[in-house]
Motif scaffolding. Structure first.
Motif, PDB file in Angstrom:
ATOM      1  N   TYR A 194     -11.468   9.960  -1.663  1.00 31.52           N
ATOM      2  CA  TYR A 194     -10.960   8.577  -2.293  1.00 31.52           C
ATOM      3  C   TYR A 194     -10.518   7.645  -1.127  1.00 31.52           C
ATOM      4  O   TYR A 194      -9.532   8.139  -0.452  1.00 31.52           O
ATOM      5  N   PRO A 195     -11.058   6.610  -0.684  1.00 34.20           N
ATOM      6  CA  PRO A 195     -10.638   5.885   0.474  1.00 34.20           C
ATOM      7  C   PRO A 195      -9.060   5.766   0.331  1.00 34.20           C
ATOM      8  O   PRO A 195      -8.683   4.930  -0.848  1.00 34.20           O
ATOM      9  N   ASN A 196      -8.310   5.631   1.308  1.00 29.14           N
ATOM     10  CA  ASN A 196      -6.984   5.304   1.287  1.00 29.14           C
ATOM     11  C   ASN A 196      -6.778   4.436   2.677  1.00 29.14           C
ATOM     12  O   ASN A 196      -7.587   4.661   3.633  1.00 29.14           O
ATOM     13  N   THR A 197      -5.740   3.751   2.620  1.00 24.82           N
ATOM     14  CA  THR A 197      -5.355   2.701   3.716  1.00 24.82           C
ATOM     15  C   THR A 197      -5.146   3.439   5.010  1.00 24.82           C
ATOM     16  O   THR A 197      -5.368   3.212   5.987  1.00 24.82           O
ATOM     17  N   LYS A 198      -4.635   4.758   5.101  1.00 25.27           N
ATOM     18  CA  LYS A 198      -4.373   5.586   6.380  1.00 25.27           C
ATOM     19  C   LYS A 198      -5.750   5.767   7.031  1.00 25.27           C
ATOM     20  O   LYS A 198      -5.855   5.723   8.052  1.00 25.27           O
TER      21      LYS A 198
ATOM     22  N   VAL B 263     -15.806  -0.249  -2.576  1.00 22.03           N
ATOM     23  CA  VAL B 263     -15.094   0.755  -3.254  1.00 22.03           C
ATOM     24  C   VAL B 263     -14.208   0.167  -4.237  1.00 22.03           C
ATOM     25  O   VAL B 263     -14.135   0.598  -5.411  1.00 22.03           O
ATOM     26  N   ALA B 264     -13.370  -0.600  -3.568  1.00 23.76           N
ATOM     27  CA  ALA B 264     -12.175  -1.057  -4.451  1.00 23.76           C
ATOM     28  C   ALA B 264     -12.870  -2.026  -5.595  1.00 23.76           C
ATOM     29  O   ALA B 264     -12.388  -1.879  -6.791  1.00 23.76           O
TER      30      ALA B 264
ATOM     31  N   SER C   2      -7.657   2.047  -9.479  1.00 25.18           N
ATOM     32  CA  SER C   2      -8.317   0.745  -9.522  1.00 25.18           C
ATOM     33  C   SER C   2      -7.638  -0.255  -8.822  1.00 25.18           C
ATOM     34  O   SER C   2      -8.011  -1.391  -8.934  1.00 25.18           O
TER      35      SER C   2
ATOM     36  N   LEU D  52     -14.180   0.524  -8.214  1.00 24.10           N
ATOM     37  CA  LEU D  52     -13.099   1.067  -9.169  1.00 24.10           C
ATOM     38  C   LEU D  52     -12.547   0.440  -9.995  1.00 24.10           C
ATOM     39  O   LEU D  52     -12.149   0.734 -11.300  1.00 24.10           O
ATOM     40  N   HIS D  53     -12.382  -1.024  -9.722  1.00 18.45           N
ATOM     41  CA  HIS D  53     -11.674  -1.805 -10.455  1.00 18.45           C
ATOM     42  C   HIS D  53     -12.459  -2.031 -11.603  1.00 18.45           C
ATOM     43  O   HIS D  53     -12.268  -2.361 -12.719  1.00 18.45           O
TER      44      HIS D  53
ATOM     45  N   PHE E 227      -5.690  -2.018  -5.940  1.00 22.66           N
ATOM     46  CA  PHE E 227      -5.724  -2.175  -4.340  1.00 22.66           C
ATOM     47  C   PHE E 227      -4.838  -3.124  -4.125  1.00 22.66           C
ATOM     48  O   PHE E 227      -4.853  -4.320  -4.533  1.00 22.66           O
TER      49      PHE E 227
ATOM     50  N   ASP F 254       0.997  -1.150  -0.057  1.00 26.24           N
ATOM     51  CA  ASP F 254      -0.115  -0.109   0.055  1.00 26.24           C
ATOM     52  C   ASP F 254       0.756   1.463  -0.005  1.00 26.24           C
ATOM     53  O   ASP F 254       0.454   1.987  -0.758  1.00 26.24           O
TER      54      ASP F 254
END
Lengths: 231, 180
Positions: free
Chosen positions: B95-99, B160-161, A96, B164-165, A98, A26
């Motif tokens: 936009y969702p991020n890991t943090k 969401v992932a 896109s 988006l994909h 992840f 990530d």
């Protein structure tokens, strides 16, 4: 400087980003995603600073994981995105991807390299650069490790010797242009990557710490500098 | 209208569960001698609870939980709560991020700490309280609510992932690599 710059030949640069897209990656994926839209400008700024003119920049992405654990998501690819015209598409594509899956520690990075080598590289200009950039926080499986899986592709090199022939050398050119090709690896000193570093030409291995999960300590500016220096 | 509700449903569910968890603190947390004690009793150092329940404890001392300790736990829970809410709001807006995801999940897990502490006290050491010590309804409601909240957040991130994909694949921007 100004007149010298005008008279210099312009480069046509193709970049293929081979990104380990497994769970731990990530941090680096995040950096690429954050900077996707401004990558072209940042790249041009550094290249102008080096007195190099880049007429065309294209980027392609190969996102790899593990054929044994990740099924259909083991290897995802794109075409080349010409920047800056397709910066938005490049950003959509990168966003896109992840970080997920992976299973065991080594991943199928060598298969990703095979896809990268077989890219539809530009052939227009005499001053072209075909740069493959690899990001991974672990070593690779041997080629063919996942070959018993249903989704393993046909015509993949059966071992590293065959992949080495694809890469080629000055004496025995492979599938890529010997003068244009460059391979830049951001990965720890682990099998797969270290063998390639020690045996292939035109390779720069920016060795990362084995404990650096997801290449979190590799800065965006470092990445840009390394790419631009390889051109 | 329905689609918008669906898209934000995970957020309302998460926030709703957090609220339920918070409000449950005003319900009984512990019961002893047939008397119920809630968060107000514990933080205010209710003298009956302090002397007749805690003071009468006869078991091994693993952690001396005073009313100051309870206050500290409450502060931890509040900080965790703030992290969870900030995380939820940023997950919804950006936009969702890991943090943001880690901030939210860590916050939600932090909110669970006081309930988990209460459960350990009762289940592990309840026998050492002469008047007996049992769980009230709060340490049961709170973890369930928070687990549902965590589930909603995880599901949202995965959804969401996937979206988006799928969007990128439908546009022909990225695809599963085929034969070479």
């Amino acid at each position: 400087m100004g007149s010298n710059y005008r008279n210099r030949m312009a480069y046509e640069v193709d970049l293929v980003f081979c990104i380990d897209a497994t769970m731990s990656m990530d941090p680096i994926l995040d950096k690429v995603k954050k900077n996707a839209l401004n990558f072209y400008q940042d790249f041009q700024n550094i290249m102008s600073g080096k007195g190099k003119k880049v007429n065309q920049l294209r980027i392609r992405v190969v996102a790899f994981r593990d054929y044994t654990y990740d099924s259909d998501k083991a290897m995802m690819v794109t075409n080349f995105f010409k920047l800056p015209e397709r910066a938005k598409d490049f950003e959509t594509c990168i966003k896109s991807i992840f970080p997920e899956g992976g299973g065991d520690d080594p991943e199928d990075g060598l298969e990703a390299l095979a896809y990268a080598i077989k890219s539809e590289w530009c052939n227009g200009s005499a001053k072209k650069r075909h740069v493959i950039v690899v990001w991974s926080d672990d070593g690779t499986h041997e080629l063919g490790f996942g070959s018993t899986e249903v989704n393993y592709p046909k015509n993949m090199p059966k071992d590293l010797n065959e992949l080495t022939k694809w890469w080629g050398s000055k004496q025995a050119p492979g599938l890529m242009d010997e003068n244009a090709k460059r391979l830049l690896i951001f990965a720890p000193d682990k099998p797969g990557w270290n063998i390639i570093r020690d045996n292939w030409n035109n390779v720069i291995h920016a060795v990362t710490d084995e404990t650096d999960i997801g290449l979190s300590s590799v800065e965006y500016t470092e990445i840009l500098d390394a790419i631009c220096n390889s051109i | 209208m329905n689609k918008k509700l669906n898209e934000k449903g995970w957020f309302y569910l998460s926030i709703g569960c957090i609220l339920i968890s918070l409000l449950s603190l005003f319900l009984p947390i512990f019961q002893s001698y047939g008397i119920s004690f809630n968060i107000i009793d514990l933080i205010s150092g209710n003298s009956y609870f302090a002397h007749n329940v805690i003071g009468a404890y006869t078991g091994p001392v693993i952690w001396n939980i005073t009313s100051d300790t309870v206050a500290v736990l409450a502060i931890v829970a509040i900080v965790a709560l703030v992290c969870a809410i900030v995380g939820l709001i940023t997950l919804r807006a950006q936009y969702p991020n890991t943090k943001n995801f880690i901030l939210t999940i860590t916050g939600l897990i932090g909110v669970l700490i006081p309930s988990v502490t209460a459960i350990i006290c009762v289940v592990g050491l309840g026998q050492y309280y002469p008047g007996g010590l049992s769980l009230g309804i709060a340490p049961i409601i709170s973890p369930i609510a928070i687990i549902v909240s965590i589930g909603a957040v995880v599901r949202r991130k995965n959804k969401v992932a996937e979206e988006l994909h799928k969007k990128a694949e439908e546009k022909g921007l990225i695809w599963k690599a085929g034969d070479l």
